[in-house]
Design an enzyme around this catalytic site. Sequence first.
Site: not given
Length: 212
Positions: A123, A162
């Site tokens: 990711s 993230k």
Amino acid sequence: MPPRLTQIRLTLLRLTARLTRATGGPPSAAELARAAALTEATISFHLKALTELGLIERTGARGRLILTDQARYAIQDGIPIYGQIAAGAPILAEQTPDHVTPSLDQLLGVKDGDFLLQVRGDSMTGIGVMDGDYVLVRPTPEVLDGEVAVVLIPGENAATLKRVYLFGEEVILISENPDHPRRNYPATDVQVQGRMVARLGLAGPRPLTRRA
């Protein structure tokens, strides 16, 4: 007769490096003498020679002992740095090291409390963080908008890496891979564990990152 780098002086350099790592700072001559089981007079004689050889520097009121880059290269304490490498137009690669980094800790700017996590998943490939890489994390309960952080996901027994943005009462977690959608959560449900300050990854074939 000029001083030489004898075996005992090489041993003292290695011991100085070991004491520096163990205590988090350069030792004094007295501390080195105790660790080497030598008299301070003997240590003083050898330190004078090592200073003249450009291998030891003295600093502070107690004359604490700092190894020079030349000393670290002599005892192979650290990783040799061979100048710079071009990522654009080619430049000549140096054949002799400019200096030696004392340790990866110092190179990465590691501070007390920092820790490593191994990344699983793709990711964050847009910033070069690949599956299997390690990230250095600095503990903090808050980060600035857009910083990459380790956060606990509400309702899940796991943390994720993230980019974090706060909009009013909502936190948005954004990946660096268009295949992974953004996630929105109530701000009260998201717990920041730390900020990513560095990445460690092995060289080798890596997939091209697709950007939207």
